[in-house]
Scaffold this motif. Structure first.
Motif, PDB file in Angstrom:
ATOM      1  N   LEU A 198       0.826  -1.205   0.000  1.00  0.00           N
ATOM      2  CA  LEU A 198       0.000   0.000   0.000  1.00  0.00           C
ATOM      3  C   LEU A 198       0.866   1.264   0.000  1.00  0.00           C
ATOM      4  CD1 LEU A 198      -2.891  -0.971   2.457  1.00  0.00           C
ATOM      5  CD2 LEU A 198      -3.030  -0.754  -0.027  1.00  0.00           C
ATOM      6  N   GLY A 199       2.123   1.122  -0.448  1.00  0.00           N
ATOM      7  CA  GLY A 199       3.043   2.249  -0.426  1.00  0.00           C
ATOM      8  C   GLY A 199       3.347   2.721   0.975  1.00  0.00           C
ATOM      9  N   THR A 200       3.109   1.855   1.982  1.00  0.00           N
ATOM     10  CA  THR A 200       3.117   2.298   3.374  1.00  0.00           C
ATOM     11  C   THR A 200       3.983   1.440   4.293  1.00  0.00           C
ATOM     12  OG1 THR A 200       0.828   3.047   3.019  1.00  0.00           O
ATOM     13  CG2 THR A 200       1.628   3.011   5.287  1.00  0.00           C
ATOM     14  N   THR A 201       3.901   0.105   4.190  1.00  0.00           N
ATOM     15  CA  THR A 201       4.636  -0.761   5.116  1.00  0.00           C
ATOM     16  C   THR A 201       5.501  -1.755   4.361  1.00  0.00           C
ATOM     17  OG1 THR A 201       2.657  -2.151   5.240  1.00  0.00           O
ATOM     18  CG2 THR A 201       3.020  -0.622   7.045  1.00  0.00           C
ATOM     19  N   THR A 217       3.688  -9.121   5.743  1.00  0.00           N
ATOM     20  CA  THR A 217       4.396 -10.329   5.297  1.00  0.00           C
ATOM     21  C   THR A 217       5.066 -10.088   3.948  1.00  0.00           C
ATOM     22  OG1 THR A 217       2.513 -11.270   4.104  1.00  0.00           O
ATOM     23  CG2 THR A 217       2.691 -11.782   6.466  1.00  0.00           C
ATOM     24  N   GLU A 218       6.120 -10.868   3.678  1.00  0.00           N
ATOM     25  CA  GLU A 218       6.818 -10.761   2.396  1.00  0.00           C
ATOM     26  C   GLU A 218       5.876 -11.064   1.236  1.00  0.00           C
ATOM     27  OE1 GLU A 218       7.889 -12.383   5.011  1.00  0.00           O
ATOM     28  OE2 GLU A 218      10.021 -11.983   5.376  1.00  0.00           O
ATOM     29  N   HIS A 263      -2.500 -10.422   6.210  1.00  0.00           N
ATOM     30  CA  HIS A 263      -1.358  -9.887   5.479  1.00  0.00           C
ATOM     31  C   HIS A 263      -0.250  -9.399   6.409  1.00  0.00           C
ATOM     32  CE1 HIS A 263      -3.639  -8.947   1.467  1.00  0.00           C
ATOM     33  NE2 HIS A 263      -3.601 -10.231   1.769  1.00  0.00           N
ATOM     34  N   HIS A 264      -0.420  -9.610   7.713  1.00  0.00           N
ATOM     35  CA  HIS A 264       0.520  -9.063   8.683  1.00  0.00           C
ATOM     36  C   HIS A 264       0.914 -10.095   9.732  1.00  0.00           C
ATOM     37  CE1 HIS A 264      -1.837  -5.723   7.008  1.00  0.00           C
ATOM     38  NE2 HIS A 264      -0.772  -4.976   7.198  1.00  0.00           N
ATOM     39  N   ARG A 265       2.118  -9.913  10.284  1.00  0.00           N
ATOM     40  CA  ARG A 265       2.570 -10.667  11.443  1.00  0.00           C
ATOM     41  C   ARG A 265       2.427  -9.778  12.670  1.00  0.00           C
ATOM     42  NH1 ARG A 265       7.141 -11.475   8.046  1.00  0.00           N
ATOM     43  NH2 ARG A 265       7.145 -13.530   7.036  1.00  0.00           N
TER      44      ARG A 265
END
Length: 502
Positions: free
Chosen positions: A379-382, A432-433, A490-492
């Motif tokens: 998202l151009g963010t993380t 996540t990658e 989508h995240h850890r």
């Protein structure tokens, strides 16, 4: 105004550190305050707050997006004209800062040089150029993509004995009137500086590497009764929406139907050029050879008349800069030009160098290493391997058809949801990658359809790799929908990360 950063430690970090105090930083702070989160600090490298429109005070500075849309959604303004000038934008910026008492949250002259992730403490170490390190659980980097000015390394540049500066750092103590001046560059800032100073200087030399397409600026001054209406929130938001949707259709032309660009934009631009530049030789120099939209489109009613003045000479790519001497510039055709002032309107490092400090993430991975091929972010963010770090106006969040503030406020939807989710999960969040890779692949797959990719130009939108990094290849409302739909999968978070490490 905070005189110094609050005392922190790895064991007791501040909750959120916001780097930058422009519209991105202000938006982040306002959103935190509305969530009753007050344990944050804003870090500003300059001696004043406000970002772009407090820093860029060059003659003629003016926004090129309609003012009612180029403002925070929650902060209406009774603008004096459709395209606000710098002084009014600066006043608006300061009004917002004062309304939310953000000066009390800000440390000035705090120039960040390095961010280092401390895995054992689950926080960031923020190192300034001068002073003690600062520690924060989360970092929102909102320094802005147009904050690191670039001056090409022209041969002999340091030898010049006259005055010189970048438009981003205009020296108002120097009186340019009746002086011999050169403006190097022909982009958006130059297009505003040139018409403003041309009538007042003795002679003006403009060095243009590539011409830009120019469209008329549909500006208008608002009458007192219209300004009074703009102060009514309902009317203000109705106008914002009208302008927004009138601009949003342009994505069809930028991406899906380049023929529309040629018909609805390139033809009017050519008519504008023919009407305002009767000299055929000058007109040829000013006619681009790429599809309109590939580079940033300039909106101006005054640029072409200024370039047509008798005391102005346009030097195109066939008569560029061979070297800079003590007294001026020697062109590639051997002309020696004596100058009193050189103005560098040469842009910013908005792609490969968009983050102006070193960032060291998990396992010692640097941002430079992660971006070795090209800048990228979910998202151009993380970014994976960089927990609890959020980039405002990061890679592929630029917008070519509407207001950048709309995208900033969309990013805030994601960032605030991410912060709430991370706090509930133990205080750590990392994309996540796979999620980042899938998003980035989608972005550049879609980018191949756009005029920025295939329009036949080489613009600052692209990184050294050739990838278009500055722009988002789609509708801004689609980006906002994605930003709103926070996806935990989508995240850890702390628990899943600890399980993987064990």
């Amino acid at each position: 105004m905070l005189q110094e950063a609050p005392k922190t430690s790895p064991q007791q970090p501040i909750h959120v550190a916001i780097i930058g105090t422009g519209f991105g930083g202000q938006s982040a702070a306002i959103h935190l305050l509305k969530q009753n989160q007050t344990h944050f600090v804003m870090l500003e490298r300059r001696s004043f707050m406000g970002g772009t429109w407090c820093q860029n005070s060059y003659p003629g500075a003016q926004v090129d997006v309609q003012s009612p849309l180029y403002s925070l959604a929650s902060e209406p303004q009774a603008w004096s004209q459709m395209f606000a000038e710098q002084a009014e934008l600066e006043a608006y910026t300061n009004r917002v800062i004062d309304k939310y008492q953000l000066r009390e949250k800000t440390v000035l002259n705090f120039n960040v040089t390095r961010l280092t992730w401390l895995d054992e403490h689950c926080c960031w170490r923020i190192e300034p150029e001068i002073g003690d390190a600062f520690y924060a659980r989360y970092v929102i980097s909102a320094q802005g993509p147009l904050s690191n000015p670039v001056i090409p390394d022209f041969n002999g540049r340091e030898c010049f004995q006259g005055k010189s500066f970048h438009t981003n750092q205009w020296d108002h103590s120097f009186d340019y009137r009746n002086k011999r001046v050169a403006v190097i560059g022909s982009g958006a800032s130059a297009a505003q500086v040139i018409p403003t100073i041309a009538p007042e200087v003795q002679y003006l030399h403009v060095f243009q590497r590539t011409p830009h397409w120019v469209l008329p600026r549909p500006d208008r001054t608002f009458s007192p009764w219209v300004r009074k209406l703009l102060g009514v929130k309902f009317v203000y938001h109705a106008l914002r929406k009208t302008i927004y949707w009138a601009l949003e259709w342009r994505v069809f032309a930028f991406k899906y139907a380049h023929g529309l660009m040629r018909f609805f934009a390139q033809r009017p631009a050519l008519n504008h050029l023919r009407k305002q530049v009767p000299n055929e030789v000058l007109r040829r120099k000013l006619t681009p050879e790429y599809t309109i939209g590939c580079k940033r489109i300039i909106v101006s009613n005054t640029l072409y008349p200024a370039l047509s003045r008798e005391n102005v000479t346009l030097h195109d790519k066939h008569d560029g800069i061979a070297e800079i001497t003590e007294s001026g510039i020697v062109t590639t055709q051997g002309n020696e030009i004596e100058l009193d002032l050189i103005v560098y309107s040469t842009g910013f490092d908005a792609t490969d160098g968009a983050v102006g400090f070193e960032v060291i993430g998990r396992d010692g991975l640097t941002l430079k290493e992660f971006w070795h091929e090209f800048p990228r972010a979910y998202l151009g963010t993380t970014l994976p391997k960089f927990p609890n770090l959020f980039l405002v106006t990061g890679p592929n969040t630029g917008i070519g058809h509407t207001s950048a503030i709309f995208v900033i406020e969309s990013q805030m939807q994601y960032i605030m949801r991410a912060l709430r989710f991370a706090d509930k999960q133990g205080g750590l969040l990392e994309v996540t990658e796979q999620a980042e890779s899938d998003y980035t692949n989608m972005i550049h797959r879609e980018m191949r359809k756009t005029v920025w990719h295939s329009g036949g130009c080489n613009s600052w939108y692209k990184s050294k790799s050739g990838h278009v990094i500055a722009m988002y290849p789609g509708f801004s409302f689609v980006y906002r929908m994605m930003a709103r739909r926070f996806k935990p999968q989508h995240h850890r978070t702390t628990n899943t990360t600890m399980q993987e490490l064990s």
